[in-house]
Scaffold this active site. Structure first.
Site, PDB file in Angstrom:
ATOM      1  N   ARG A 111       0.829  -1.215   0.000  1.00  0.00           N
ATOM      2  CA  ARG A 111       0.000   0.000   0.000  1.00  0.00           C
ATOM      3  C   ARG A 111       0.855   1.253   0.000  1.00  0.00           C
ATOM      4  O   ARG A 111       0.621   2.188  -0.741  1.00  0.00           O
ATOM      5  CB  ARG A 111      -0.894   0.021   1.242  1.00  0.00           C
ATOM      6  CG  ARG A 111      -2.193  -0.672   1.046  1.00  0.00           C
ATOM      7  CD  ARG A 111      -2.993  -0.640   2.300  1.00  0.00           C
ATOM      8  NE  ARG A 111      -2.214  -1.152   3.430  1.00  0.00           N
ATOM      9  CZ  ARG A 111      -2.733  -1.733   4.492  1.00  0.00           C
ATOM     10  NH1 ARG A 111      -4.032  -1.864   4.592  1.00  0.00           N
ATOM     11  NH2 ARG A 111      -1.973  -2.182   5.471  1.00  0.00           N
ATOM     12  N   LYS A 131      -7.379 -23.265   8.558  1.00  0.00           N
ATOM     13  CA  LYS A 131      -6.291 -24.229   8.307  1.00  0.00           C
ATOM     14  C   LYS A 131      -6.825 -25.663   8.347  1.00  0.00           C
ATOM     15  O   LYS A 131      -6.448 -26.503   7.519  1.00  0.00           O
ATOM     16  CB  LYS A 131      -5.184 -24.042   9.342  1.00  0.00           C
ATOM     17  CG  LYS A 131      -4.533 -22.667   9.243  1.00  0.00           C
ATOM     18  CD  LYS A 131      -3.680 -22.377  10.476  1.00  0.00           C
ATOM     19  CE  LYS A 131      -3.148 -20.970  10.469  1.00  0.00           C
ATOM     20  NZ  LYS A 131      -2.580 -20.569  11.763  1.00  0.00           N
TER      21      LYS A 131
END
Ligand SMILES: NC(=O)c1ccc[n+]([C@@H]2O[C@H](COP(=O)([O-])OP(=O)(O)OC[C@H]3O[C@@H](n4cnc5c(N)ncnc54)[C@H](OP(=O)(O)O)[C@@H]3O)[C@@H](O)[C@H]2O)c1
Length: 430
Positions: A46, A207
């Site tokens: 960014r 996960k």
């Protein structure tokens, strides 16, 4: 030596900067292992001016991550932005559609969109890799997809979130309460300012959904995971568990059999004799049971700059070597859609804890609810003060179906004797 493998990196935070540092530090060794140099050519984040502890002036900078997908000088796009949707997903879709190899550490995106991306990668005959997305530096994706590929796997489980493990093991060592340890962990950088994804079990569930798909050859079913986090675990629970020969750990567990796919993330009582009981601090560990190999146990650092970068670069080395295996160990079309197993039928023992008003008749009320629900009590301990001034009563049950525990707890719903919602922790029986 052959042409370098040219990399674009989107995201230069903890993991992205770690990848640049690792590729710099181990450049020659990696080139020898990969058979060709691995070179970053373009980057994006960014804020172009942020000090990241690495020199990014040697790379081409792009302001929009999606531009990386269209660059003709790039072979592999590495997404290290994060988030299940947004810029990460746009970049993934564009990169794969453009025929680039794609590497990510983004478990949230894979849990929600992994099958779509893997399908697109197969159609484009391009690699899609995500070793860093599960248990950071531990090579568990490779372990299951390649090392254990010959086995029928029926169960996989583990400690999949370092923040929760850090908090629980500090509570255990110090006898401290959850809120105090969390605040301290945030100060030390072990927990995010908004810790809910970690402590409510969402990160571990991302996960687990990936591990289950890899292990069982089933389609990812994130929404099928029963989730309980660690917010409501008291120091007293950990103390009771210790007295009974257990440690409390947040465990993600997935099983597949004829009844279907069972997936849960919950704080559990782990017997002292089990290796998971000794996984401390921010470490992660994954267990898988295969029909020929037996029990596999993987342990290591599940997060952090170095371990996560190690997994990302391992994927890059695979790609440099020309490895284009299916992302989920078999083509997406071969993954089955397993029905969800009836969680109520699952048998096991449980730890139940109640914070109750200190008055006569309360114990009788608890035991009656257990009897009426069909739960047989193995041991019962009344110990310690509850945070609200009442008392803590904990019990362990004999083996029985989860449905009965639910029924017993439902009978206590709304009882004025309870000063807080009961805590139900399964005992890990493996
Ligand atoms: N940290 C770990 O230990 C770890 C472990 C395993 C997996 N992961 C996964 O790895 C990924 C990255 O994690 P991280 O810890 O490195 O995150 P991080 O430190 O927050 O870094 C994120 C990076 O992405 C950039 N970014 C954010 N939004 C962007 C956008 N819209 N367009 C372009 N760039 C954008 C940020 O730019 P600025 O720097 O300019 O703000 C920053 O460089 C996540 O998917 C995470 O789940 C992390």
């Amino acid at each position: 030596m052959s042409e370098p493998l040219k990399i674009a990196l989107a995201g230069l935070g903890t993991v992205g900067a770690g990848v640049v540092k690792l590729l710099d530090a181990n450049r020659d060794l990696i080139a020898r292992r990969a058979g060709r140099p691995i070179e970053v050519v373009a980057v994006n984040a960014r804020d172009r001016n942020r000090d990241r502890g690495i020199d990014v002036s040697r790379f081409a900078w792009v302001d929009d991550s999606a531009e990386l997908a269209g660059r003709s000088d790039v072979d592999v796009v590495v997404e290290l932005i994060g988030g299940s949707d947004g810029a990460a997903l746009v970049l993934a879709r564009k990169s794969i559609a453009a025929g680039k190899a794609f590497v990510t550490a983004n478990k949230a995106m894979i849990a929600h969109h992994g099958l779509e991306l893997a399908d697109a990668a197969e159609a484009a005959a391009t690699p899609f890799k995500y070793e860093a997305a599960v248990a950071g530096g531990i090579p568990v994706i490779k372990g299951l997809r390649e090392g254990a590929a010959a086995n029928l796997l029926t169960q996989t489980y583990g400690i999949l979130n370092g923040t929760c493990n850090y908090i629980l093991t500090r509570m255990e060592a110090e006898g401290s309460d959850f809120a105090d340890v969390l605040a301290d962990a945030q100060g030390l950088g072990y927990a995010e300012a908004d810790p809910s994804f970690d402590i409510d079990g969402v990160d571990a569930a991302h996960k687990l959904s990936i591990l289950a798909s890899l292990a069982f050859g089933t389609r990812i079913d994130f929404d099928g995971i029963a989730l309980t986090g660690i917010r409501h675990v008291l120091a007293a629970d950990i103390e009771q568990a210790r007295a009974l020969g257990y440690r409390v750990r947040l465990v993600g567990l997935a099983e597949a059999d004829a009844r279907g796919l069972y997936q849960r993330v919950a704080p559990c009582l782990v017997p002292d004799a089990h290796p998971l009981a000794h996984v401390a601090g921010s470490m992660n560990a994954v267990v898988a049971e295969g029909n020929f190999v037996g029990r596999l146990f993987f342990e290591g650092r599940g997060a952090g700059e170095g371990p996560t970068a190690s997994a990302v670069v391992a994927d890059l080395i695979d790609i440099a070597r020309g490895e284009v295996g299916p992302a989920f160990a078999m083509p997406v079309a071969s993954l089955t859609k397993a029905p969800r197993a009836d969680a109520g039928e699952r048998r096991g023992r449980a730890y139940l804890r109640f914070c109750v008003a200190d008055k006569p008749g309360v114990l009788a009320e608890l035991t009656a609810a257990m009897r009426d629900g069909g739960v047989s009590i193995e041991s019962m301990i009344q110990k310690g003060e509850a945070p609200d001034g009442g008392v803590v009563v904990a019990m362990t049950t004999h083996e029985g179906p989860a449905r009965n525990v639910r029924a017993a707890l439902d009978r206590l719903e709304g009882s004025p004797s309870l000063t807080a919602a009961p805590l139900w922790m399964p005992v890990l029986e493996v």
